[in-house]
Design an enzyme around this catalytic site. Sequence first.
Site, PDB file in Angstrom:
ATOM      1  N   LYS A   1       1.149  -1.026  -0.188  1.00  0.00           N
ATOM      2  CA  LYS A   1       0.115  -0.044  -0.258  1.00  0.00           C
ATOM      3  C   LYS A   1       0.752   1.580  -0.232  1.00  0.00           C
ATOM      4  CE  LYS A   1      -4.089  -1.944   2.043  1.00  0.00           C
ATOM      5  NZ  LYS A   1      -4.899  -1.526   3.445  1.00  0.00           N
TER       6      LYS A   1
ATOM      7  N   ASP B   1      -9.274   2.597   2.292  1.00  0.00           N
ATOM      8  CA  ASP B   1      -9.262   2.169   4.045  1.00  0.00           C
ATOM      9  C   ASP B   1     -10.240   3.036   5.194  1.00  0.00           C
ATOM     10  OD1 ASP B   1      -8.794  -0.125   3.022  1.00  0.00           O
ATOM     11  OD2 ASP B   1      -6.498  -0.004   3.523  1.00  0.00           O
TER      12      ASP B   1
HETATM   13  P1  NAP Z   1       1.234  -3.656   7.463  1.00  0.00           P
HETATM   14  O1  NAP Z   1       1.270  -2.295   7.007  1.00  0.00           O
HETATM   15  O2  NAP Z   1       2.331  -4.965   7.277  1.00  0.00           O
HETATM   16  O3  NAP Z   1       1.561  -3.692   9.120  1.00  0.00           O
HETATM   17  C1  NAP Z   1       1.567  -4.688  10.035  1.00  0.00           C
HETATM   18  C2  NAP Z   1       1.521  -4.024  11.620  1.00  0.00           C
HETATM   19  O4  NAP Z   1       1.306  -5.065  12.653  1.00  0.00           O
HETATM   20  C3  NAP Z   1       2.460  -2.849  11.994  1.00  0.00           C
HETATM   21  O5  NAP Z   1       2.919  -2.094  12.793  1.00  0.00           O
HETATM   22  C4  NAP Z   1       2.892  -4.130  12.574  1.00  0.00           C
HETATM   23  O6  NAP Z   1       4.404  -3.819  14.031  1.00  0.00           O
HETATM   24  C5  NAP Z   1       2.169  -5.037  13.769  1.00  0.00           C
HETATM   25  N1  NAP Z   1       3.036  -6.655  13.815  1.00  0.00           N
HETATM   26  C6  NAP Z   1       3.229  -7.389  12.978  1.00  0.00           C
HETATM   27  N2  NAP Z   1       3.113  -8.238  13.959  1.00  0.00           N
HETATM   28  C7  NAP Z   1       3.174  -8.056  14.809  1.00  0.00           C
HETATM   29  C8  NAP Z   1       3.308  -8.752  16.177  1.00  0.00           C
HETATM   30  N3  NAP Z   1       3.222 -10.300  16.704  1.00  0.00           N
HETATM   31  N4  NAP Z   1       2.899  -8.249  17.561  1.00  0.00           N
HETATM   32  C9  NAP Z   1       2.839  -6.630  17.304  1.00  0.00           C
HETATM   33  N5  NAP Z   1       2.580  -5.741  16.247  1.00  0.00           N
HETATM   34  C10 NAP Z   1       2.893  -6.947  15.499  1.00  0.00           C
HETATM   35  O7  NAP Z   1      -0.244  -4.233   7.681  1.00  0.00           O
HETATM   36  P2  NAP Z   1      -1.939  -3.173   7.623  1.00  0.00           P
HETATM   37  O8  NAP Z   1      -1.903  -3.010   6.215  1.00  0.00           O
HETATM   38  O9  NAP Z   1      -1.349  -1.742   8.567  1.00  0.00           O
HETATM   39  O10 NAP Z   1      -2.639  -3.794   7.833  1.00  0.00           O
HETATM   40  C11 NAP Z   1      -2.721  -4.841   9.690  1.00  0.00           C
HETATM   41  C12 NAP Z   1      -3.952  -5.611   9.565  1.00  0.00           C
HETATM   42  O11 NAP Z   1      -5.634  -4.208   9.393  1.00  0.00           O
HETATM   43  C13 NAP Z   1      -3.592  -6.697   9.028  1.00  0.00           C
HETATM   44  O12 NAP Z   1      -4.234  -7.874   9.462  1.00  0.00           O
HETATM   45  C14 NAP Z   1      -4.360  -6.418   7.946  1.00  0.00           C
HETATM   46  O13 NAP Z   1      -5.802  -7.653   7.013  1.00  0.00           O
HETATM   47  C15 NAP Z   1      -5.238  -5.441   8.801  1.00  0.00           C
HETATM   48  N6  NAP Z   1      -6.581  -4.830   7.792  1.00  0.00           N
HETATM   49  C16 NAP Z   1      -7.962  -4.723   7.601  1.00  0.00           C
HETATM   50  C17 NAP Z   1      -8.735  -4.043   7.059  1.00  0.00           C
HETATM   51  C18 NAP Z   1     -10.271  -4.373   6.784  1.00  0.00           C
HETATM   52  O14 NAP Z   1     -10.549  -3.687   6.267  1.00  0.00           O
HETATM   53  N7  NAP Z   1     -11.224  -4.678   7.645  1.00  0.00           N
HETATM   54  C19 NAP Z   1      -7.929  -3.642   6.437  1.00  0.00           C
HETATM   55  C20 NAP Z   1      -6.507  -2.887   5.991  1.00  0.00           C
HETATM   56  C21 NAP Z   1      -5.406  -3.759   7.163  1.00  0.00           C
HETATM   57  P3  NAP Z   1       5.844  -3.521  13.011  1.00  0.00           P
HETATM   58  O15 NAP Z   1       5.666  -1.630  12.939  1.00  0.00           O
HETATM   59  O16 NAP Z   1       6.582  -3.812  14.450  1.00  0.00           O
HETATM   60  O17 NAP Z   1       6.736  -4.238  12.171  1.00  0.00           O
END
Ligand code: NAP
Length: 305
Positions: A84, A120
């Site tokens: 993204k 989003d």
């Molecule tokens: P992203 O950019 O990859 O960010 C992932 C985040 O999760 C980062 O802050 C990362 O921390 C943290 N993280 C990963 N593993 C972790 C762990 N074991 N313990 C603590 N923190 C952890 O992903 P994103 O796009 O923001 O998406 C995040 C989540 O939201 C995903 O599960 C995604 O499926 C969900 N989401 C849902 C929707 C919806 O429409 N419902 C839309 C968008 C996203 P670090 O920075 O320390 O790596």
Amino acid sequence: MKIYNGTAATSGRRLDSEMLKYLGVIGFPLRRSLSPAFQQAALDDLRLDIVYEAWPTPTDALQTRITTLRSPTVLGANVTIPHKEAVVAMLHEVDEVASRIGAVNTIVNREGRLFGYNTDVSGLMRALRDDGGFGPAGRRVVIAGAGGAARAAAAGLMEAGAASVTVINRTLSRANRVVEDLRTYADQSELRALPEMYASWAAVMGSCDLLLNCTSAGSAGFDSESSIPIDLIGSRMLVCDLIYDPAETRLMAKARKRGARVLGGLPMLVYQGAASFELWTGQKAPIDKMFEAARSALEAAKAGK
Ligand code: NAP
């Protein structure tokens, strides 16, 4: 049934191969995306000759994939983890919201020029309002995570008048970057980043109205659970987990036991997809069909089908 080369039919309907257009979701590894199921259901419901596909794309193939979107047969794409933020620089134009957040989840191809949007934000705000009964104005928000979803959430909530937004992330430098980048939103809201440690949670959870899990921890196929301390969750909070698979995460189940109201990620997923659908097709998205298809796909994934 999915169609390829215009020779088969989706949902039993024949498609006109001459007129066929394509949409897809770009991400990696893209194993459990529900978008193809619910977007195709919406396209079929409106009898559009469009196929929505999954386009798994590793980082080193991203630029090539984005270039292929300029084809006259492609209407656009969704973008998901981990691309993204990286796609922003690959597009001809990015709208104001996506540009301020620094993340694009929807690309529209207009005669070979690629336009980026972030649905989003509106998807989450609609889910909080319609499914969570939550109005952000004057409320105090705690966000776990600092990725693309956290950025969208923080921006949307501040834009809607949240009194304060605290971003807590495992990697503090990333949370600090969110605060830096979103400073323009923070003229009315207090915005800060804290390291992921018990003392940080303890400092903000007592006055928190909305707790959002924007990390991947707790999602299906992921080996770790959210580290948000459950003992600090109170009954005055709405706890919203952006994860939609599983439909009820452990965080949600435990928060419910502590008397909090909970909301999962499915409504946001469908609403952001509906907003993308409307950008590509110019038609009103059939939300009920999209929910129905997303829930069926989730059930099928759970049953291992
Ligand atoms: P992203 O950019 O990859 O960010 C992932 C985040 O999760 C980062 O802050 C990362 O921390 C943290 N993280 C990963 N593993 C972790 C762990 N074991 N313990 C603590 N923190 C952890 O992903 P994103 O796009 O923001 O998406 C995040 C989540 O939201 C995903 O599960 C995604 O499926 C969900 N989401 C849902 C929707 C919806 O429409 N419902 C839309 C968008 C996203 P670090 O920075 O320390 O790596």
